[in-house]
Design a protein around this motif. Structure first.
Motif, PDB file in Angstrom:
ATOM      1  N   VAL A 184      -4.161   1.594  11.555  1.00 28.32           N
ATOM      2  CA  VAL A 184      -4.671   1.417  10.183  1.00 28.32           C
ATOM      3  C   VAL A 184      -6.191   1.366  10.258  1.00 28.32           C
ATOM      4  N   GLY A 185      -6.862   2.088   9.350  1.00 33.44           N
ATOM      5  CA  GLY A 185      -8.326   2.079   9.288  1.00 33.44           C
ATOM      6  C   GLY A 185      -8.824   3.010   8.210  1.00 33.44           C
ATOM      7  N   SER A 186     -10.105   3.266   8.290  1.00 34.83           N
ATOM      8  CA  SER A 186     -10.702   4.204   7.331  1.00 34.83           C
ATOM      9  C   SER A 186     -10.399   5.634   7.765  1.00 34.83           C
ATOM     10  N   ARG A 187     -10.894   6.563   7.005  1.00 36.45           N
ATOM     11  CA  ARG A 187     -10.618   7.970   7.294  1.00 36.45           C
ATOM     12  C   ARG A 187     -11.215   8.386   8.626  1.00 36.45           C
ATOM     13  N   THR A 188     -12.256   7.749   9.048  1.00 32.58           N
ATOM     14  CA  THR A 188     -12.913   8.134  10.301  1.00 32.58           C
ATOM     15  C   THR A 188     -12.501   7.260  11.492  1.00 32.58           C
ATOM     16  N   THR A 189     -11.810   6.186  11.262  1.00 30.94           N
ATOM     17  CA  THR A 189     -11.503   5.279  12.378  1.00 30.94           C
ATOM     18  C   THR A 189     -10.007   5.055  12.598  1.00 30.94           C
ATOM     19  N   TYR A 190      -9.124   5.524  11.733  1.00 30.74           N
ATOM     20  CA  TYR A 190      -7.705   5.152  11.827  1.00 30.74           C
ATOM     21  C   TYR A 190      -7.026   5.744  13.070  1.00 30.74           C
ATOM     22  N   ARG A 191      -7.611   6.773  13.708  1.00 33.66           N
ATOM     23  CA  ARG A 191      -6.998   7.356  14.901  1.00 33.66           C
ATOM     24  C   ARG A 191      -7.500   6.718  16.201  1.00 33.66           C
ATOM     25  N   LEU A 192      -8.434   5.807  16.110  1.00 34.97           N
ATOM     26  CA  LEU A 192      -8.985   5.180  17.307  1.00 34.97           C
ATOM     27  C   LEU A 192      -8.002   4.147  17.866  1.00 34.97           C
ATOM     28  N   PRO A 193      -8.007   3.952  19.184  1.00 35.14           N
ATOM     29  CA  PRO A 193      -7.073   2.981  19.791  1.00 35.14           C
ATOM     30  C   PRO A 193      -7.257   1.564  19.265  1.00 35.14           C
ATOM     31  N   GLU A 194      -8.496   1.220  18.963  1.00 35.27           N
ATOM     32  CA  GLU A 194      -8.739  -0.148  18.480  1.00 35.27           C
ATOM     33  C   GLU A 194      -8.231  -0.385  17.054  1.00 35.27           C
ATOM     34  N   SER A 195      -7.772   0.690  16.398  1.00 31.36           N
ATOM     35  CA  SER A 195      -7.248   0.545  15.040  1.00 31.36           C
ATOM     36  C   SER A 195      -5.752   0.225  15.018  1.00 31.36           C
ATOM     37  N   GLN A 196      -5.139   0.092  16.181  1.00 32.48           N
ATOM     38  CA  GLN A 196      -3.717  -0.237  16.200  1.00 32.48           C
ATOM     39  C   GLN A 196      -3.495  -1.619  15.570  1.00 32.48           C
ATOM     40  N   ALA A 197      -2.487  -1.676  14.708  1.00 32.76           N
ATOM     41  CA  ALA A 197      -2.242  -2.903  13.935  1.00 32.76           C
ATOM     42  C   ALA A 197      -0.827  -3.403  14.191  1.00 32.76           C
ATOM     43  N   TYR A 198      -0.711  -4.698  14.236  1.00 34.22           N
ATOM     44  CA  TYR A 198       0.604  -5.360  14.342  1.00 34.22           C
ATOM     45  C   TYR A 198       0.910  -6.162  13.071  1.00 34.22           C
ATOM     46  N   ARG A 199      -0.134  -6.759  12.542  1.00 33.35           N
ATOM     47  CA  ARG A 199      -0.043  -7.430  11.228  1.00 33.35           C
ATOM     48  C   ARG A 199      -1.375  -7.217  10.547  1.00 33.35           C
ATOM     49  N   GLN A 200      -1.348  -6.468   9.435  1.00 31.87           N
ATOM     50  CA  GLN A 200      -2.609  -6.025   8.835  1.00 31.87           C
ATOM     51  C   GLN A 200      -2.479  -6.022   7.315  1.00 31.87           C
ATOM     52  N   GLU A 201      -3.460  -6.609   6.644  1.00 34.76           N
ATOM     53  CA  GLU A 201      -3.503  -6.522   5.182  1.00 34.76           C
ATOM     54  C   GLU A 201      -4.054  -5.156   4.789  1.00 34.76           C
ATOM     55  N   LEU A 202      -3.355  -4.509   3.872  1.00 32.95           N
ATOM     56  CA  LEU A 202      -3.743  -3.173   3.436  1.00 32.95           C
ATOM     57  C   LEU A 202      -4.649  -3.255   2.210  1.00 32.95           C
ATOM     58  N   HIS A 203      -5.625  -2.385   2.190  1.00 28.80           N
ATOM     59  CA  HIS A 203      -6.540  -2.272   1.051  1.00 28.80           C
ATOM     60  C   HIS A 203      -6.465  -0.860   0.488  1.00 28.80           C
ATOM     61  N   ASP A 204      -6.846  -0.750  -0.746  1.00 29.37           N
ATOM     62  CA  ASP A 204      -6.786   0.560  -1.406  1.00 29.37           C
ATOM     63  C   ASP A 204      -7.648   1.573  -0.642  1.00 29.37           C
ATOM     64  N   GLY A 205      -7.025   2.721  -0.281  1.00 30.01           N
ATOM     65  CA  GLY A 205      -7.727   3.782   0.427  1.00 30.01           C
ATOM     66  C   GLY A 205      -7.565   3.735   1.930  1.00 30.01           C
ATOM     67  N   ASP A 206      -6.810   2.781   2.483  1.00 32.64           N
ATOM     68  CA  ASP A 206      -6.600   2.729   3.933  1.00 32.64           C
ATOM     69  C   ASP A 206      -5.735   3.906   4.392  1.00 32.64           C
ATOM     70  N   TYR A 207      -6.051   4.397   5.623  1.00 30.85           N
ATOM     71  CA  TYR A 207      -5.267   5.469   6.248  1.00 30.85           C
ATOM     72  C   TYR A 207      -4.332   4.846   7.287  1.00 30.85           C
ATOM     73  N   LEU A 208      -3.132   5.419   7.355  1.00 34.35           N
ATOM     74  CA  LEU A 208      -2.136   4.947   8.319  1.00 34.35           C
ATOM     75  C   LEU A 208      -1.686   6.123   9.165  1.00 34.35           C
ATOM     76  N   LEU A 209      -1.605   5.898  10.473  1.00 31.90           N
ATOM     77  CA  LEU A 209      -1.096   6.912  11.390  1.00 31.90           C
ATOM     78  C   LEU A 209       0.232   6.396  11.968  1.00 31.90           C
ATOM     79  N   VAL A 210       1.298   7.147  11.671  1.00 30.75           N
ATOM     80  CA  VAL A 210       2.653   6.773  12.106  1.00 30.75           C
ATOM     81  C   VAL A 210       3.194   7.954  12.902  1.00 30.75           C
TER      82      VAL A 210
END
Length: 220
Positions: A184-210
C-alpha cells in the motif's frame, strides 16, 4: 337432756322491737333508744340516675368495619408517590427538565476499489463496492471481491470499517497471511518493498498491489 346452751336474747324492759318501715330511698342508721328520744335517724339517699342524654353504650360489635375495597393504613406509613409514567402521577415540588440525549447517527460512508492494472485485462476499470462492515478480497469464488489473478492467495486481504466515538469511520486493511504480500502506498511508492502492509489505514487515492493486480482505493 339437751346440749343447747344458747341463751335467748331478751328485749330490755320498756323497749319495743323496731320494724323496718323505711320508705324507698331512705336508709336507717342503727341507734340506741336513748338517742333523740328513742327515734332512729334516717339519711335520705337519692335514687340512682340512669345515663344522661346523648349517652350511647358501646358494644364490641358496634365498631365500624371498613368496606372491602379499602385497605387499612399501612403500619410503615403512607405509600410513596407512584413512579413516573403511571396514570395519575403528579410530581410534587418544582418541575424538573428531563433531557434526552440522542446519539448522533454516523453518516454513511461509501468506498470502493477500482482495478487499474493486472493480468485480467477484462477487469481493468471495474469498480468493486466495499461492504459497510468487512470485505474480503482474494482468488477464491466465495470472497466479496474475486480477482482473476493466479499470484493472489485464495483469501489475500480484508478491509474492515472501524468507528470511533466522535470520529469518522476508517477503513483498515488486514493482510490475511498471503503468499506474495499486500503493498500500500502512493502511485510512486506502492511497489517498493518498504510499502508492504500487514495492518494499514487506507486513505482516498491509495494504491494497492495484490500479486500482479493493481487497485486504487476511493472513498467519499
Amino acid at each position: 337432756m339437751s346440749d343447747d346452751r344458747t341463751t335467748p336474747m331478751q328485749t330490755p324492759p320498756g323497749v319495743k322491737p323496731q320494724r323496718d318501715n323505711a320508705q324507698p330511698g331512705q336508709q336507717t342508721v342503727a341507734g340506741g333508744a336513748d338517742r333523740d328520744g328513742g327515734m332512729d335517724p334516717t339519711i335520705h339517699v337519692p335514687p340512682a340516675q340512669g345515663p344522661g342524654p346523648g349517652f350511647v353504650r358501646a358494644t364490641p360489635y358496634d365498631t365500624p368495619t371498613p368496606p372491602p375495597h379499602q385497605r387499612p393504613p399501612s403500619p410503615f406509613g403512607p405509600p410513596g408517590p407512584p413512579p413516573v409514567g403511571r396514570p395519575g402521577y403528579q410530581p410534587s415540588g418544582p418541575a424538573q427538565d428531563h433531557t434526552m440525549i440522542i446519539k448522533e447517527r454516523v453518516p454513511p460512508v461509501f468506498a470502493w476499489l477500482v482495478v487499474v492494472d493486472g493480468p485480467d485485462r477484462a477487469s481493468i476499470g471495474k469498480v468493486h463496492n466495499l461492504h459497510p462492515d468487512t470485505t474480503v478480497v482474494g482468488r477464491a469464488a466465495g470472497n466479496e471481491i474475486v480477482l482473476a489473478d493466479g499470484t493472489c492467495s485464495s483469501q489475500h486481504f480484508r478491509i474492515r470499517v472501524e468507528t470511533q466515538e466522535g470520529q469518522e469511520p476508517v477503513f483498515m486493511l488486514y493482510d490475511m497471511g498471503s503468499r506474495n504480500g499486500t503493498f500500500v502506498g502512493s502511485r510512486t511508492t506502492y511497489r517498493l518493498p518498504e510499502s508492504q502492509a500487514y495492518r494499514q489505514e487506507l486513505h482516498d487515492g491509495d494504491y494497492l498491489l495484490v500479486g500482479e493486480t493493481t487497485l486504487v482505493f476511493k472513498r467519499i
